[in-house]
Design an enzyme around this catalytic site. Structure first.
Site, PDB file in Angstrom:
ATOM      1  CB  ALA A  38     -15.140 -21.278  51.207  1.00 52.76           C
ATOM      2  CB  ALA A  48     -25.599  -1.342  45.458  1.00 55.27           C
ATOM      3  CB  VAL A 137      -4.836  -9.143  35.643  1.00 53.59           C
ATOM      4  CG1 VAL A 137      -3.729  -9.132  34.596  1.00 53.59           C
ATOM      5  CG2 VAL A 137      -4.546  -7.597  36.228  1.00 53.59           C
ATOM      6  CG  ASP A 206      -8.629  -3.152  29.486  1.00 55.12           C
ATOM      7  OD1 ASP A 206      -9.244  -2.901  30.814  1.00 55.12           O
ATOM      8  OD2 ASP A 206      -8.264  -4.213  28.978  1.00 55.12           O
ATOM      9  CE  LYS A 210      -7.669  -6.300  31.371  1.00 60.47           C
ATOM     10  NZ  LYS A 210      -8.295  -6.675  30.335  1.00 60.47           N
ATOM     11  N   GLY A 307     -15.875 -11.665  30.112  1.00 58.85           N
ATOM     12  CA  GLY A 307     -17.197 -12.378  29.878  1.00 58.85           C
ATOM     13  C   GLY A 307     -17.699 -12.657  31.273  1.00 58.85           C
TER      14      GLY A 307
HETATM   15  N1  HSE Z   1     -12.276  -4.811  27.622  1.00 50.49           N
HETATM   16  C1  HSE Z   1     -11.811  -5.867  28.525  1.00 50.49           C
HETATM   17  C2  HSE Z   1     -11.031  -6.891  27.304  1.00 50.49           C
HETATM   18  C3  HSE Z   1     -12.418  -6.802  29.171  1.00 50.49           C
HETATM   19  O1  HSE Z   1     -11.396  -6.647  26.111  1.00 50.49           O
HETATM   20  O2  HSE Z   1     -10.214  -7.588  27.628  1.00 50.49           O
HETATM   21  C4  HSE Z   1     -11.763  -7.572  30.256  1.00 50.49           C
HETATM   22  O3  HSE Z   1     -10.835  -6.659  31.030  1.00 50.49           O
END
Ligand code: HSE
Length: 441
Positions: A38, A48, A137, A206, A210, A307
């Site tokens: 960097a 927080a 993503v 989800d 993405k 993860g």
């Molecule tokens: N819930 C998402 C997945 C986590 O299962 O891919 C990552 O965005």
């Protein structure tokens, strides 16, 4: 100023759950290597989290802990805010305040960007700050970097991705082990893949967040989550997974963004793909994104999509990018969505009825003469050509059997009309099970 004598860049972290603690740990573990890349040290100075006790334990007492994120986004010493709260409630307010206060933002929040990206990027541009979102993503896969920079020479034609680990894990376990949907969902939750609200995973929301973000970067259009077609895996039956296998296909939940002459297709749904494709063999919670560019051809990106440390890997890559560019003029930075903000196109996102794809159709039919002729006539009348067919022998004493048809490409509205006509035949029992099919060739 020489990099080695520059002061550390100061970071405030909003939320120290799975990804937040992963980010904190990787930053600390690899701090020397990261500093050398960097050009300055990157230091977390404030965290927080509502659970201040857990935050203290995670950080080992080395960082100021507060329960109110507003203290982070208004702190005069903080240069970069990392938002890892999720959702578009308080997270949206904190991101907008951080921007208004002249802070750069790193976020893993796909829902926030897919729904409010236009507002966020506009505000950031006005303030001359960066908003980086690699972790939003496909977790650790650097797909945003690839689309925004690596493939910048290309006219991108389509993207097809396995971009939700939870659903891929569920589909893999159902196929391999014959386990029930509910059992596997619980395992995915225990492993930390699933969203706080797992319906976002299993209903395809989800993945649609993405896909929406990727479509904007690939085609230079605004993020338009409200125009995405979203269908999850909850209605998928084990029978269809089995028949697909017999026909040489795997069923995956794909996020697809495709440029066609009339506009852009933006859709998430279970999809049959040939079992011989590399992407068909992406199993468990792994993610993969296949991108077709006119110059490069097909490229495939594979890795962990969720993860603690895989996602931290993406968050820290953004931190390093921002650290390197913090002193650069805003016009010398990479545009938020790859295209210059005054060069965005208004190409329409097509309604699902106008999308062109192939289909897997399964129906329960009477085991009598003429049934096949009636079904194929309906398809022929709709100009839908048949690619393959599978008719099971009726079981001992049964009067009905399963008929499976794979079609060539047609528009969804023609498929809808043909399916309605097939369902109205007296020889067809119940609903036709319909799954879209893509060759990804
Ligand atoms: N819930 C998402 C997945 C986590 O299962 O891919 C990552 O965005």
């Amino acid at each position: 100023m020489k990099a080695s004598v520059m002061k550390p860049i100061r970071v405030g972290l909003l939320g120290i759950g799975t990804v937040g603690s992963g980010t904190f740990n990787v930053l600390r573990r690899n701090q020397e290597e990261i500093r050398r890349r960097a050009g300055r040290a990157i230091e977390v100075v404030m965290v927080a989290d509502l659970d201040t006790e857990r935050a203290k334990q995670m950080t080992g007492g080395s960082v100021e802990i507060v329960s109110d994120g507003r203290q982070v986004v208004s702190h005069p010493d903080i240069d970069i805010v990392i938002e890892l709260i999720g959702g578009d409630g308080i997270a949206r307010e904190l991101v907008m305040t951080a921007i208004a206060n002249g802070k750069h933002v790193v976020t893993a929040n796909k829902a926030l960007l897919a729904k409010h990206g236009t507002e966020i990027f506009r505000a950031a541009e006005e303030k001359g700050v960066m908003v980086a979102f690699e972790a939003a993503v496909a977790g650790g896969i650097p797909i945003i970097k690839a689309l925004r920079e690596g493939l910048t020479a290309n006219r991108i034609q389509w993207i097809a991705g396995i971009i939700n680990g939870t659903t891929n894990f569920i589909l893999s376990e159902m196929r391999d082990k014959g386990l029930d949907f509910d059992v596997v969902l619980k395992q995915a939750q225990a492993l930390g893949y699933a969203e706080a609200d797992p319906t976002f995973d299993i209903e395809g929301v989800d993945a649609a967040h993405k896909a929406t973000i990727m479509s904007a970067i690939a085609f230079g259009v605004p993020v338009q989550f409200d125009k995405a077609y979203v269908e999850g895996i909850t209605k998928l039956s084990a029978t269809d997974i089995r028949y697909a296998e017999q026909l040489g296909y795997r069923i995956k939940l794909l996020g697809i963004a495709r440029r066609v002459s009339a506009g852009i297709e933006l859709r998430v749904h279970p999809t049959l793909i040939p079992a011989t494709r590399l992407i068909a063999n992406v199993e468990g919670a792994m993610n993969a994104v296949l991108v077709q560019g006119d110059a490069v051809g097909a490229t495939l990106y594979y890795g962990k999509g969720a993860g603690a440390e895989p996602t931290a890997s993406a968050v820290i890559a953004d931190l390093v990018d921002i650290t390197r560019l913090a002193t650069a003029d805003p016009e010398h930075r990479v545009p938020y969505l790859a295209f210059q903000s005054n060069e965005m196109a208004d190409t329409p996102i097509l309604p699902m009825s106008e999308v062109t794809t192939s289909y897997y159709l399964r129906m329960r039919v009477a085991d009598k003469p003429c049934v096949l002729a009636d079904v194929t006539r309906i398809l022929a009348d709709a100009s839908i050509s048949i690619d393959a067919m599978l008719q099971k022998e009726a079981g001992e004493g049964e009067t009905q059997t399963d008929l499976i048809i794979l079609t060539h490409e047609t528009k969804e509205k023609h498929a809808d009309a043909a399916i309605a006509a097939i369902e109205s035949l007296s020889t067809v029992a119940g609903k036709v099970s319909r799954i879209r099919l893509e060759h990804l060739g």
